[in-house]
Design a protein around this motif. Structure first.
Motif, mmCIF file in Angstrom:
data_model
loop_
_atom_site.group_PDB
_atom_site.id
_atom_site.type_symbol
_atom_site.label_atom_id
_atom_site.label_comp_id
_atom_site.label_asym_id
_atom_site.label_seq_id
_atom_site.Cartn_x
_atom_site.Cartn_y
_atom_site.Cartn_z
ATOM 1 N N ALA A 1 0.832 -1.200 0.000
ATOM 2 C CA ALA A 1 0.000 0.000 0.000
ATOM 3 C C ALA A 1 0.868 1.252 0.000
ATOM 4 O O ALA A 1 2.036 1.229 0.392
ATOM 5 C CB ALA A 1 -0.935 0.002 1.211
ATOM 6 N N GLN A 2 0.269 2.341 -0.432
ATOM 7 C CA GLN A 2 0.966 3.623 -0.533
ATOM 8 C C GLN A 2 1.304 4.187 0.848
ATOM 9 O O GLN A 2 0.484 4.189 1.748
ATOM 10 C CB GLN A 2 0.065 4.605 -1.285
ATOM 11 N N LEU A 3 2.535 4.684 0.989
ATOM 12 C CA LEU A 3 2.967 5.340 2.218
ATOM 13 C C LEU A 3 3.817 6.545 1.834
ATOM 14 O O LEU A 3 4.850 6.408 1.176
ATOM 15 C CB LEU A 3 3.783 4.397 3.100
ATOM 16 N N ARG A 4 3.370 7.766 2.243
ATOM 17 C CA ARG A 4 4.053 8.985 1.818
ATOM 18 C C ARG A 4 4.185 9.971 2.985
ATOM 19 O O ARG A 4 3.423 9.910 3.939
ATOM 20 C CB ARG A 4 3.275 9.670 0.681
ATOM 21 N N ILE A 5 5.144 10.885 2.844
ATOM 22 C CA ILE A 5 5.300 11.965 3.811
ATOM 23 C C ILE A 5 5.756 13.219 3.056
ATOM 24 O O ILE A 5 6.620 13.138 2.179
ATOM 25 C CB ILE A 5 6.303 11.595 4.929
ATOM 26 N N TYR A 6 5.116 14.369 3.371
ATOM 27 C CA TYR A 6 5.447 15.598 2.653
ATOM 28 C C TYR A 6 5.578 16.771 3.616
ATOM 29 O O TYR A 6 4.864 16.860 4.617
ATOM 30 C CB TYR A 6 4.347 15.955 1.643
ATOM 31 N N ASN A 7 6.478 17.695 3.263
ATOM 32 C CA ASN A 7 6.540 19.001 3.930
ATOM 33 C C ASN A 7 5.536 19.936 3.279
ATOM 34 O O ASN A 7 5.476 20.031 2.050
ATOM 35 C CB ASN A 7 7.933 19.622 3.770
ATOM 36 N N LEU A 8 4.750 20.644 4.098
ATOM 37 C CA LEU A 8 3.895 21.713 3.597
ATOM 38 C C LEU A 8 4.306 23.004 4.305
ATOM 39 O O LEU A 8 3.869 23.294 5.415
ATOM 40 C CB LEU A 8 2.411 21.417 3.848
ATOM 41 N N GLY A 9 5.193 23.745 3.655
ATOM 42 C CA GLY A 9 5.686 25.001 4.204
ATOM 43 C C GLY A 9 5.633 26.099 3.164
ATOM 44 O O GLY A 9 5.034 25.927 2.092
ATOM 45 N N ASN A 10 6.271 27.221 3.453
ATOM 46 C CA ASN A 10 6.247 28.356 2.541
ATOM 47 C C ASN A 10 7.613 28.626 1.912
ATOM 48 O O ASN A 10 7.722 29.416 0.981
ATOM 49 C CB ASN A 10 5.777 29.617 3.288
ATOM 50 N N THR A 11 8.647 27.974 2.450
ATOM 51 C CA THR A 11 10.052 28.083 1.993
ATOM 52 C C THR A 11 10.653 29.467 2.215
ATOM 53 O O THR A 11 11.704 29.768 1.657
ATOM 54 C CB THR A 11 10.212 27.706 0.492
ATOM 55 N N SER A 12 10.033 30.313 3.009
ATOM 56 C CA SER A 12 10.548 31.667 3.254
ATOM 57 C C SER A 12 10.512 31.992 4.745
ATOM 58 O O SER A 12 9.598 32.672 5.222
ATOM 59 C CB SER A 12 9.729 32.703 2.481
ATOM 60 N N PRO A 13 11.493 31.516 5.516
ATOM 61 C CA PRO A 13 11.508 31.798 6.957
ATOM 62 C C PRO A 13 11.567 33.298 7.235
ATOM 63 O O PRO A 13 12.281 34.040 6.547
ATOM 64 C CB PRO A 13 12.788 31.105 7.433
ATOM 65 N N VAL A 14 10.814 33.734 8.237
ATOM 66 C CA VAL A 14 10.752 35.149 8.603
ATOM 67 C C VAL A 14 11.094 35.279 10.088
ATOM 68 O O VAL A 14 10.511 34.573 10.915
ATOM 69 C CB VAL A 14 9.347 35.730 8.339
ATOM 70 N N PRO A 15 12.020 36.172 10.459
ATOM 71 C CA PRO A 15 12.320 36.385 11.880
ATOM 72 C C PRO A 15 11.084 36.861 12.631
ATOM 73 O O PRO A 15 10.243 37.592 12.087
ATOM 74 C CB PRO A 15 13.396 37.480 11.844
ATOM 75 N N VAL A 16 10.977 36.469 13.882
ATOM 76 C CA VAL A 16 9.823 36.855 14.689
ATOM 77 C C VAL A 16 9.750 38.374 14.833
ATOM 78 O O VAL A 16 8.652 38.957 14.868
ATOM 79 C CB VAL A 16 9.876 36.170 16.071
ATOM 80 N N ALA A 17 10.897 39.024 14.894
ATOM 81 C CA ALA A 17 10.909 40.485 14.979
ATOM 82 C C ALA A 17 10.256 41.116 13.748
ATOM 83 O O ALA A 17 9.567 42.144 13.857
ATOM 84 C CB ALA A 17 12.346 40.985 15.118
ATOM 85 N N LYS A 18 10.444 40.503 12.586
ATOM 86 C CA LYS A 18 9.812 40.992 11.356
ATOM 87 C C LYS A 18 8.305 40.782 11.417
ATOM 88 O O LYS A 18 7.520 41.643 10.977
ATOM 89 C CB LYS A 18 10.406 40.251 10.156
ATOM 90 N N LEU A 19 7.884 39.662 11.970
ATOM 91 C CA LEU A 19 6.455 39.403 12.161
ATOM 92 C C LEU A 19 5.818 40.528 12.971
ATOM 93 O O LEU A 19 4.750 41.047 12.618
ATOM 94 C CB LEU A 19 6.264 38.061 12.875
ATOM 95 N N VAL A 20 6.480 40.924 14.047
ATOM 96 C CA VAL A 20 5.947 41.985 14.919
ATOM 97 C C VAL A 20 5.870 43.310 14.166
ATOM 98 O O VAL A 20 4.869 44.039 14.284
ATOM 99 C CB VAL A 20 6.809 42.123 16.183
ATOM 100 N N SER A 21 6.880 43.629 13.386
ATOM 101 C CA SER A 21 6.872 44.902 12.660
ATOM 102 C C SER A 21 5.749 44.943 11.626
ATOM 103 O O SER A 21 5.136 45.999 11.414
ATOM 104 C CB SER A 21 8.223 45.131 11.984
ATOM 105 N N ILE A 22 5.441 43.820 11.010
ATOM 106 C CA ILE A 22 4.323 43.763 10.054
ATOM 107 C C ILE A 22 3.003 43.990 10.785
ATOM 108 O O ILE A 22 2.130 44.724 10.311
ATOM 109 C CB ILE A 22 4.308 42.414 9.303
ATOM 110 N N LEU A 23 2.853 43.361 11.947
ATOM 111 C CA LEU A 23 1.623 43.547 12.728
ATOM 112 C C LEU A 23 1.475 44.995 13.182
ATOM 113 O O LEU A 23 0.367 45.546 13.167
ATOM 114 C CB LEU A 23 1.631 42.615 13.942
ATOM 115 N N GLU A 24 2.563 45.618 13.588
ATOM 116 C CA GLU A 24 2.508 47.028 13.980
ATOM 117 C C GLU A 24 1.995 47.891 12.827
ATOM 118 O O GLU A 24 1.168 48.791 13.016
ATOM 119 C CB GLU A 24 3.899 47.514 14.397
ATOM 120 N N LYS A 25 2.472 47.597 11.635
ATOM 121 C CA LYS A 25 2.067 48.345 10.444
ATOM 122 C C LYS A 25 0.588 48.147 10.142
ATOM 123 O O LYS A 25 -0.144 49.111 9.866
ATOM 124 C CB LYS A 25 2.924 47.898 9.253
ATOM 125 N N LEU A 26 0.131 46.907 10.219
ATOM 126 C CA LEU A 26 -1.263 46.602 9.882
ATOM 127 C C LEU A 26 -2.235 47.109 10.946
ATOM 128 O O LEU A 26 -3.334 47.560 10.632
ATOM 129 C CB LEU A 26 -1.433 45.091 9.689
#
Length: 441
Positions: A353-378
């Motif tokens: 039988a079929q057995l598979r495993i996959y990564n589902l990501g975005n391939t673009s890691p972002v620092p947490v500090a950058k996350l905060v700055s985006i939220l501040e802007k929005l």
């Protein structure tokens, strides 16, 4: 009165002997017994009355299986069937728009990813039945709001636990599921330090209970389930590939997800179950989980509360491969669409039988500090920040997905960058909490 009948039968010898005493010839001995007969009759009557009251007013005893809260026990009583009609709702929810549609059981359907996946499946014409225990790991009000959202889409959620084998068997008896999307799990890395048992209960025992039901089903369904990027643990090689080692978990949560992957392998090998595992990388978006950083950062920034930003040793950066919910949903549906049929039947394997495993990501890691700055802007609000060294709580410094395998075999191509995704999240957050008390924001 039906309970009184066996009691009366046990008292028959006493009553019959008293009646027979009236037939005896008179003698000093018999007269002595007869003088005490009224007292005997009185005590018999009182004893009978006591037994009647005890049985009539006592609550029904709970069996060992009935002690746990389960829809199985409640739903099978005539009163519950009349009240909820849950079997009819389950069948209706599982109906497909066409003969080629899937009939999918989605566990954890009231969860973040489960809600989005269920809606997408239903909208494209598949039959969907949800299962969720609505636990209180985070606010149940949000889960119930998701439930209402699903009901408007025609998706019915059965309230129950994946560890309830009887309930799972009943669901498979009601509906012949072609696929299972298994998303139910105890989530969160840090909470494992407070309640480790919940992770073993949900992520290991619950998964085994589900697989046991699936392998006994005829026909067996194809299974897609949520693993996690956390299985890569302390790996220093990035980006993370499906071929990399996963034997160094940094948290109990990661260890239970790794255990799930090994358990999946054994059930695939022994019983012929078709199983696909998906390693999610920091999924975010509308209707998300309140325990995620982007969510509680938004809450605390709006409330003017201080937020904690962690960094590694020697001021090293903490970064995450944030993946927007719509992209993850496309990956989930692609995994279902490409899943081959299980080869077993009634617990007996009939071929590989079929057995598979996959990564589902975005391939673009972002620092947490950058996350905060985006939220501040929005949010148009300046955050009160406090930078701290990351504690030893199971979190890792960096995640980065290699998605070449998912891209090749599933056609998986994430399209949403972090700022665009957070913009949609903030819009939803303000809309959802704006109609509620200000203290909720």
């Amino acid at each position: 009165m039906t309970q009184l009948k066996p009691i009366l039968s046990h008292l028959d010898p006493i009553l019959s002997s008293s009646t027979a005493a009236g037939k005896f010839k008179t003698s000093p001995y018999n007269l002595h017994r007869f003088r005490f007969h009224p007292r005997l009759t009185l005590w018999s009557f009182l004893f009978l009355l006591f037994i009647f009251i005890f049985f009539f007013f006592s609550p029904p005893s709970a069996s060992s299986s009935g002690k746990r809260r389960s829809l199985q026990t409640a739903a099978f009583s005539p009163k519950a069937r009349l009240s909820y009609n849950w079997e009819i709702k389950t069948r209706n929810s599982a109906r497909t728009r066409s003969g080629s549609g899937f009939r999918v059981l989605v566990t954890g359907a009231a969860g973040f990813v489960g809600t989005h996946v269920s809606i997408s499946l239903k909208r494209r014409g598949d039959g969907v039945v949800g299962l969720d225990n609505f636990n209180s790991y985070y606010e149940t009000g949000l889960k119930k709001a998701r439930k209402l959202l699903l009901e408007r889409e025609g998706v019915y959620i059965v309230e129950g636990d994946i560890n309830d084998a009887d309930l799972l068997s009943k669901l498979f008896e009601i509906v012949q599921f072609t696929h299972v999307m298994h998303l139910a799990a105890q989530a969160g890395v840090r909470y494992a330090m407070q309640n480790p048992g919940s992770y073993v209960h949900s992520n290991v025992n619950g998964f085994v209970t589900l697989l046991e039901t699936c392998k006994d089903a005829n026909p067996q369904p194809s299974i897609v389930w949520a693993s996690s990027s956390s299985v890569y643990g302390l790996n220093s090689k990035v980006p993370f590939s499906e071929k990399d080692r996963t034997d160094q978990p940094a948290s109990l949560y990661a260890a239970t997800k790794k255990a799930g992957e090994e358990i999946a392998h054994s059930y695939n090998h022994i019983y012929g179950l078709s199983i696909t595992g998906l390693r999610f990388f920091t999924v975010y978006g509308p209707w998300g989980r309140p325990d995620m950083a982007y969510y509680f950062f938004t809450k605390d920034i709006l409330r003017g509360k201080e937020i904690k930003i962690f960094e590694g040793a020697d001021h090293s950066t903490v970064a995450r491969d944030f993946t927007y919910i719509d992209d993850v949903v496309k990956g989930c549906l692609a995994a279902l669409d490409t899943a081959k049929r299980s080869t077993g039947s009634g617990g007996k394997k009939r071929g590989a039988a079929q057995l598979r495993i996959y990564n589902l990501g975005n391939t673009s890691p972002v620092p947490v500090a950058k996350l905060v700055s985006i939220l501040e802007k929005l949010l148009k609000v300046k955050a009160k920040k406090r930078v701290l060294q990351m504690p030893r709580n199971g979190d890792v410094l960096y995640t980065h997905a290699n998605i070449s395998l998912a891209s090749k075999e599933l056609g998986y191509k994430p399209k949403t960058d972090l700022e665009a995704g957070l913009k949609k999240f903030v819009k939803w957050y303000v809309s959802y909490y704006g109609s509620k008390k200000k203290s909720a924001i």
